[in-house]
Design a protein around this motif. Structure first.
Motif, PDB file in Angstrom:
ATOM      1  N   ILE A 186      26.569  41.544  50.952  1.00 33.15           N
ATOM      2  CA  ILE A 186      27.987  41.398  50.632  1.00 33.15           C
ATOM      3  C   ILE A 186      28.448  39.957  50.789  1.00 33.15           C
ATOM      4  O   ILE A 186      29.389  39.523  50.116  1.00 33.15           O
ATOM      5  CB  ILE A 186      28.869  42.324  51.502  1.00 33.15           C
ATOM      6  CG1 ILE A 186      28.817  41.915  52.968  1.00 33.15           C
ATOM      7  CG2 ILE A 186      28.477  43.769  51.312  1.00 33.15           C
ATOM      8  CD1 ILE A 186      29.751  42.731  53.868  1.00 33.15           C
ATOM      9  N   PHE A 187      27.772  39.188  51.653  1.00 30.58           N
ATOM     10  CA  PHE A 187      28.203  37.815  51.876  1.00 30.58           C
ATOM     11  C   PHE A 187      27.816  36.892  50.708  1.00 30.58           C
ATOM     12  O   PHE A 187      28.255  35.747  50.665  1.00 30.58           O
ATOM     13  CB  PHE A 187      27.636  37.295  53.202  1.00 30.58           C
ATOM     14  CG  PHE A 187      28.122  38.075  54.384  1.00 30.58           C
ATOM     15  CD1 PHE A 187      29.448  38.018  54.774  1.00 30.58           C
ATOM     16  CD2 PHE A 187      27.259  38.899  55.098  1.00 30.58           C
ATOM     17  CE1 PHE A 187      29.905  38.757  55.855  1.00 30.58           C
ATOM     18  CE2 PHE A 187      27.710  39.627  56.179  1.00 30.58           C
ATOM     19  CZ  PHE A 187      29.034  39.565  56.557  1.00 30.58           C
ATOM     20  N   ASP A 188      27.006  37.398  49.778  1.00 22.22           N
ATOM     21  CA  ASP A 188      26.731  36.646  48.549  1.00 22.22           C
ATOM     22  C   ASP A 188      27.991  36.518  47.704  1.00 22.22           C
ATOM     23  O   ASP A 188      28.073  35.650  46.833  1.00 22.22           O
ATOM     24  CB  ASP A 188      25.625  37.325  47.737  1.00 22.22           C
ATOM     25  CG  ASP A 188      24.288  37.326  48.471  1.00 22.22           C
ATOM     26  OD1 ASP A 188      24.114  36.463  49.357  1.00 22.22           O
ATOM     27  OD2 ASP A 188      23.431  38.176  48.157  1.00 22.22           O
ATOM     28  N   TYR A 189      28.959  37.411  47.955  1.00 21.79           N
ATOM     29  CA  TYR A 189      30.194  37.412  47.171  1.00 21.79           C
ATOM     30  C   TYR A 189      31.320  36.658  47.868  1.00 21.79           C
ATOM     31  O   TYR A 189      32.455  36.633  47.391  1.00 21.79           O
ATOM     32  CB  TYR A 189      30.648  38.854  46.910  1.00 21.79           C
ATOM     33  CG  TYR A 189      29.672  39.648  46.072  1.00 21.79           C
ATOM     34  CD1 TYR A 189      29.748  39.629  44.686  1.00 21.79           C
ATOM     35  CD2 TYR A 189      28.674  40.410  46.669  1.00 21.79           C
ATOM     36  CE1 TYR A 189      28.854  40.361  43.923  1.00 21.79           C
ATOM     37  CE2 TYR A 189      27.770  41.143  45.913  1.00 21.79           C
ATOM     38  CZ  TYR A 189      27.865  41.110  44.527  1.00 21.79           C
ATOM     39  OH  TYR A 189      26.980  41.830  43.771  1.00 21.79           O
ATOM     40  N   ALA A 190      31.025  36.057  49.011  1.00 25.68           N
ATOM     41  CA  ALA A 190      32.050  35.329  49.761  1.00 25.68           C
ATOM     42  C   ALA A 190      32.248  33.940  49.178  1.00 25.68           C
ATOM     43  O   ALA A 190      31.348  33.365  48.559  1.00 25.68           O
ATOM     44  CB  ALA A 190      31.667  35.241  51.232  1.00 25.68           C
ATOM     45  N   ASP A 191      33.422  33.380  49.384  1.00 23.93           N
ATOM     46  CA  ASP A 191      33.759  32.028  48.946  1.00 23.93           C
ATOM     47  C   ASP A 191      34.013  31.153  50.161  1.00 23.93           C
ATOM     48  O   ASP A 191      34.645  31.583  51.132  1.00 23.93           O
ATOM     49  CB  ASP A 191      35.029  32.033  48.075  1.00 23.93           C
ATOM     50  CG  ASP A 191      34.679  32.153  46.598  1.00 23.93           C
ATOM     51  OD1 ASP A 191      33.475  32.159  46.276  1.00 23.93           O
ATOM     52  OD2 ASP A 191      35.612  32.274  45.784  1.00 23.93           O
TER      53      ASP A 191
ATOM     54  N   ASN B 111      31.688  44.273  41.587  1.00 23.41           N
ATOM     55  CA  ASN B 111      30.250  44.494  41.706  1.00 23.41           C
ATOM     56  C   ASN B 111      29.846  44.812  43.142  1.00 23.41           C
ATOM     57  O   ASN B 111      29.010  45.673  43.395  1.00 23.41           O
ATOM     58  CB  ASN B 111      29.479  43.257  41.213  1.00 23.41           C
ATOM     59  CG  ASN B 111      29.737  42.964  39.750  1.00 23.41           C
ATOM     60  OD1 ASN B 111      29.945  43.885  38.960  1.00 23.41           O
ATOM     61  ND2 ASN B 111      29.730  41.700  39.381  1.00 23.41           N
ATOM     62  N   MET B 112      30.462  44.088  44.102  1.00 21.23           N
ATOM     63  CA  MET B 112      30.079  44.254  45.498  1.00 21.23           C
ATOM     64  C   MET B 112      30.366  45.669  45.981  1.00 21.23           C
ATOM     65  O   MET B 112      29.521  46.312  46.616  1.00 21.23           O
ATOM     66  CB  MET B 112      30.811  43.251  46.382  1.00 21.23           C
ATOM     67  CG  MET B 112      30.403  43.324  47.843  1.00 21.23           C
ATOM     68  SD  MET B 112      31.504  42.385  48.920  1.00 21.23           S
ATOM     69  CE  MET B 112      32.956  43.440  48.913  1.00 21.23           C
ATOM     70  N   LEU B 113      31.554  46.182  45.718  1.00 24.08           N
ATOM     71  CA  LEU B 113      31.901  47.513  46.206  1.00 24.08           C
ATOM     72  C   LEU B 113      31.078  48.591  45.526  1.00 24.08           C
ATOM     73  O   LEU B 113      30.706  49.585  46.147  1.00 24.08           O
ATOM     74  CB  LEU B 113      33.394  47.769  46.004  1.00 24.08           C
ATOM     75  CG  LEU B 113      34.320  47.446  47.188  1.00 24.08           C
ATOM     76  CD1 LEU B 113      34.013  48.348  48.371  1.00 24.08           C
ATOM     77  CD2 LEU B 113      34.241  45.992  47.581  1.00 24.08           C
ATOM     78  N   ASP B 114      30.790  48.414  44.235  1.00 21.21           N
ATOM     79  CA  ASP B 114      29.918  49.379  43.567  1.00 21.21           C
ATOM     80  C   ASP B 114      28.532  49.375  44.203  1.00 21.21           C
ATOM     81  O   ASP B 114      27.909  50.434  44.381  1.00 21.21           O
ATOM     82  CB  ASP B 114      29.820  49.050  42.076  1.00 21.21           C
ATOM     83  CG  ASP B 114      31.120  49.344  41.336  1.00 21.21           C
ATOM     84  OD1 ASP B 114      31.936  50.123  41.877  1.00 21.21           O
ATOM     85  OD2 ASP B 114      31.326  48.785  40.249  1.00 21.21           O
ATOM     86  N   GLN B 115      28.036  48.183  44.560  1.00 23.50           N
ATOM     87  CA  GLN B 115      26.727  48.085  45.193  1.00 23.50           C
ATOM     88  C   GLN B 115      26.758  48.688  46.592  1.00 23.50           C
ATOM     89  O   GLN B 115      25.799  49.347  47.024  1.00 23.50           O
ATOM     90  CB  GLN B 115      26.287  46.614  45.246  1.00 23.50           C
ATOM     91  CG  GLN B 115      24.848  46.396  45.665  1.00 23.50           C
ATOM     92  CD  GLN B 115      24.441  44.942  45.574  1.00 23.50           C
ATOM     93  OE1 GLN B 115      25.159  44.108  44.998  1.00 23.50           O
ATOM     94  NE2 GLN B 115      23.289  44.614  46.150  1.00 23.50           N
TER      95      GLN B 115
END
Length: 841
Positions: free
Chosen positions: A180-185, A427-431
């Protein structure tokens, strides 16, 4: 699987799921526009003397954070002249930056006046003269002046985890979830912000003022990141926010009243300072900075932008003070923009509200959730003919597919494109939902929130909090139950329970089934049956449900002994319909037999035609009208959950007892009325009013009488009288009034040392009046024991302390109750203390 009658609890559990989590040490926010006052994106922001940009904007609004003190910011964009602004604590929020094209040779420097000028009196303050004209020319929402109107509303609600660091990301809970941290900014502080929830919605609004008033707001499209099957979270997230009219004296945030800086009595709360005259959307505007006279009250600080010709509010920013005393909330920030079509009206243009929440700590550097809602209003059309059918509710509007749209639709519907992080959250929540560990965590919180455990598909077990109980008749009691559950929008439901008392060695049970035919008018039918030990008279305006066991049958932590329990066998059927929105008409048919659960402890025997009877056989029909104007609900299935707001509840009920039907013993007529509503009382807080009245027109035994409800437990019970005993007052006719006022800490905030605890005070008074005829006394064997509060109005009063806790977790409340009169009665309690948990802001 979530099913709790208070969606606020579900939302707080969802909130706790994603947080243990406050702003970075230094934070600067504002808005960047071009010469035409249009939002400017792709602007590089440099902190202090850094040679590399710390942040590049994606919209006109910006927020930068740093672990070190921010003393200045430089704004740079290709083909525009850079601007540098000195930063002080007074101007760190809501900076207005206007960049000019580089080809312009003469660029005026942006000057921000942060000095607070002192005046001998408010009339010397030029800002006071300006605000007086604003109040004199107070504007109304322009929608009220047109015969018809329509407009489009785009709403975006987003939750971000804020202020993350490597230590947090390495916690064991994120094992196998670290993707999930791949989606962090990255933020300017060097830490991460992680989007965890995103909801987009498009509404079409229609209204008319002539010849009669009507309006309709239709949800035509909705897209949610994950949680598509859990609209409790979606609706509860939206319910954090209220519509704001800057001209109102009081602004409603989280059902708490804040003084408006543009209200007519604003000078009692705020100091105003005229900063400058600037251009906004091509119009000259006074820039007025305001701040509260006291930092520890529910008020804002920020900026007002007032048209120099018409004195209309063109825009405003509102930021809470650092000492905001709201549970779970660290700060609130709102940005408003208005169009002003004429001299008397305004139209909303844009609304942005950010609420920073943390479950435990208000300290800077702690982790938090940023809940942001932005609304864009567009496509206004006025005085065009509207087909009457647009105001009618349509069945297809309640179907899930009605709001599902493809990507092309959303590309056109959005005023601005989504940022990279916003796109990634889908994408993150679906994953995440494909990850077993995440689903186990969600299931745990859903079980705690709903009270039911999903054992197998389609079947929930619970409520888990009702498994064990104890009272004088049953002794220790075990209760096991279950219900069918396939989804939040189920059109039918069956639920049942069985219970066993180890002292009376008796099995009890209850079961009911309900089916809803359509979602438009919510026409439903149901039937149920039960055999159980109950506490009659727990509330006055009660329903006829059979599977909900009154909590008052348990006597944990209670004063005295609860001996006045009844054994009730009941079978019921009902039909209900909602012909108008939030107005339900319901018909119940009930057949029941009632007797004392233990004759040695409690006598319900009565005389009928000269015979002594111990069981009351009753058959009755009840017609109810239940109105909740303005209420908001999640889901469209047979069970839906009301989101908390200031909507009233109004109940009008008529009951007809039919002698001879299924061996019923009595003919009788009963009318009941209930009104309950919270009111915001300016800056003084919130008052909750609960009024009930009713009358039995015929003589009936004690089991069918109106019992003034008592609370013998040491817990909180808002609809009962804390210092009464069970059956102390019985009435043919009655009126009761409960007034409870929450001051939101206004009084305690004046007391040194105490104010640091952020406690809030509550004051309350309760009263009851009623009459009981001689015939109603004579029909009961022990009728001499019973009376109504007819000599005087019975009353009790007291005060409470709420918001007890630490940090942001302040959910405990203690009440101190005094009995006001009827003090010469035996076995009474003149003073009592109640305590309990109170989830809320």
């Amino acid at each position: 699987m979530m099913s709790n009658n208070n969606p606020k609890h579900k939302f707080l559990l969802f909130f706790l799921l994603f947080t243990s989590l406050s702003w970075a040490q230094n934070r600067v926010s504002g808005r960047i526009v071009d010469e035409k006052n249009k939002d400017l994106s792709k602007v590089d922001i440099f902190i202090n003397d850094n040679k590399a940009p710390s942040f590049t904007t994606t919209t006109g609004n910006f927020v930068v954070e740093s672990d070190s003190i921010i003393t200045k910011l430089k704004f740079s964009r290709k083909n525009f002249t850079p601007e540098t602004i000195e930063i002080t604590p007074e101007n760190a929020e809501n900076i207005f930056v206007q960049l000019s094209q580089a080809k312009v040779s003469n660029i005026q420097e942006i000057v921000i006046n942060t000095a607070k000028t002192k005046y001998k009196n408010k009339k010397e303050n030029p800002a006071y003269t300006i605000m007086q004209k604003v109040w004199e020319r107070k504007r109304n929402n322009g929608l009220e002046k047109f015969d018809t109107y329509s407009y489009k509303e785009y709403e975006k609600t987003q939750f971000d985890l804020n202020n993350l660091d490597s230590t947090f990301m390495k916690k064991k809970i994120f094992n196998k979830l670290d993707f999930i941290f791949d989606y962090a900014d990255s933020t300017a502080s060097g830490r991460l912000g992680l989007p965890v929830f995103l909801n987009e919605a498009v509404y079409e609004n229609y209204g008319k003022n002539k010849p009669d008033k009507d309006k309709k707001r239709t949800l035509v499209a909705q897209k949610t990141s994950g949680f598509q099957d859990n609209q409790v979270i979606t609706v509860s997230a939206k319910n954090l926010y209220r519509e704001i009219n800057i001209y109102d004296n009081i602004l409603n945030y989280l059902d708490i009243g804040f003084q408006s800086p543009a209200g007519s009595d604003g000078f009692a709360t705020y100091d105003y300072n005229l900063v400058d005259t600037i251009n906004i959307r091509g119009e000259k505007a006074f820039h007025i900075r305001y701040q509260p006279k006291r930092k520890d009250i529910l008020a804002f600080q920020g900026n007002l932008y007032i048209d120099t010709d018409t004195y209309a509010v063109m825009g405003a920013t509102l930021k809470s003070t650092q000492k905001i005393n709201v549970n779970f909330v660290n700060s609130i920030y709102t940005q408003l923009e208005y169009d002003n079509p004429d001299e008397t009206t305004f139209l909303p243009k844009k609304l942005v509200t950010e609420i920073e929440m943390s479950p435990f700590s208000k300290k800077k550097g702690s982790k938090s959730v940023i809940a942001k809602r932005s609304v864009d209003y567009s496509n206004y059309e006025f005085n065009k003919p509207l087909d009457p059918s647009v105001f009618k509710r349509k069945e297809e509007e309640y179907e899930d597919d009605f709001v599902k749209k493809d990507d092309n639709y959303w590309t056109k519907a959005r005023p601005d494109s989504l940022s990279k992080s916003e796109q990634g959250v889908y994408n993150m929540l679906d994953q995440l939902q494909q990850t077993p560990k995440f689903n186990r965590i969600v299931k745990l919180f859903e079980t705690l929130g709903s009270g039911y455990y999903n054992g197998v598909k389609g079947l929930d077990f619970g409520p888990i909090f009702s498994v064990y109980g104890r009272n004088n008749v049953e002794g220790d009691r075990i209760r096991l139950g279950a219900r069918t559950y396939f989804g939040l929008n189920d059109m039918w439901r069956i639920q049942f329970y069985t219970a066993y008392g180890f002292k009376d060695q008796q099995f009890k049970y209850g079961a009911d089934a309900r089916y809803m035919f359509n979602k438009l008018n919510r026409f439903m039918i149901g039937a149920g049956t039960s055999r159980d030990i109950v506490q009659l008279g727990g509330q006055l305006t009660n329903g006829d449900g059979v599977t909900t066991r009154p909590l008052s049958t348990s006597t944990f932590f209670a004063r005295g002994e609860n001996n006045s329990l009844s054994s009730v066998n009941q079978t019921s059927v009902f039909a209900a319909i909602e012909p108008w929105k939030n107005i339900q008409i319901r018909v119940d048919g009930v057949m029941q037999s009632i007797k004392s659960a233990n004759l040695e402890l409690f006598n319900l025997m009565y005389y009928q035609n000269g015979r002594l009877r111990k069981t009351v056989n009753d058959s009755h029909v009840t017609i109810s009208v239940i109105a909740k104007p303005g209420a908001r609900f999640s889901q469209t299935g047979i069970d839906r959950y009301q989101s908390s707001n200031l909507a009233p509840t109004i109940v009008l009920r008529y009951t007809r007892g039919i002698e001879g039907l299924f061996n019923a013993d009595f003919n009788y007529n009963k009318v009941q009325f209930m009104f309950s509503k919270p009111f915001l009382i300016g800056t003084l807080g919130k008052t909750i009013v609960n009024f009930e009245a009713g009358k039995n027109f015929n003589t009936v035994p004690l089991a069918l009488q109106n019992i003034i409800p008592a609370n013998l437990s040491y817990g909180l019970s808002p609809s009962a009288f804390s210092q009464l005993n069970y059956y102390e007052f019985v009435a043919d006719s009655y009126t009761t009034l409960h007034l409870e006022h929450h001051f939101n800490g206004k009084i305690l905030s004046y007391i040194p040392l105490i104010k640091k605890l952020k406690l809030r005070e509550v004051a309350f008074i309760r009263g009851a009046y009623g009459t009981l005829s001689d015939a109603s006394k004579a029909i009961n064997v022990e009728g001499f024991k019973y009376s109504a509060p007819s000599e005087h109005i019975y009353y009790e009063y007291g005060f409470g302390i709420e918001n007890i806790g630490f940090g942001n977790l302040r959910i405990f409340r203690i009440d101190f109750n005094w009995r006001g009169n009827y003090l010469d009665r035996p076995d009474i309690s003149k003073f009592g203390i109640k305590a309990g948990f109170q989830l809320g802001f």
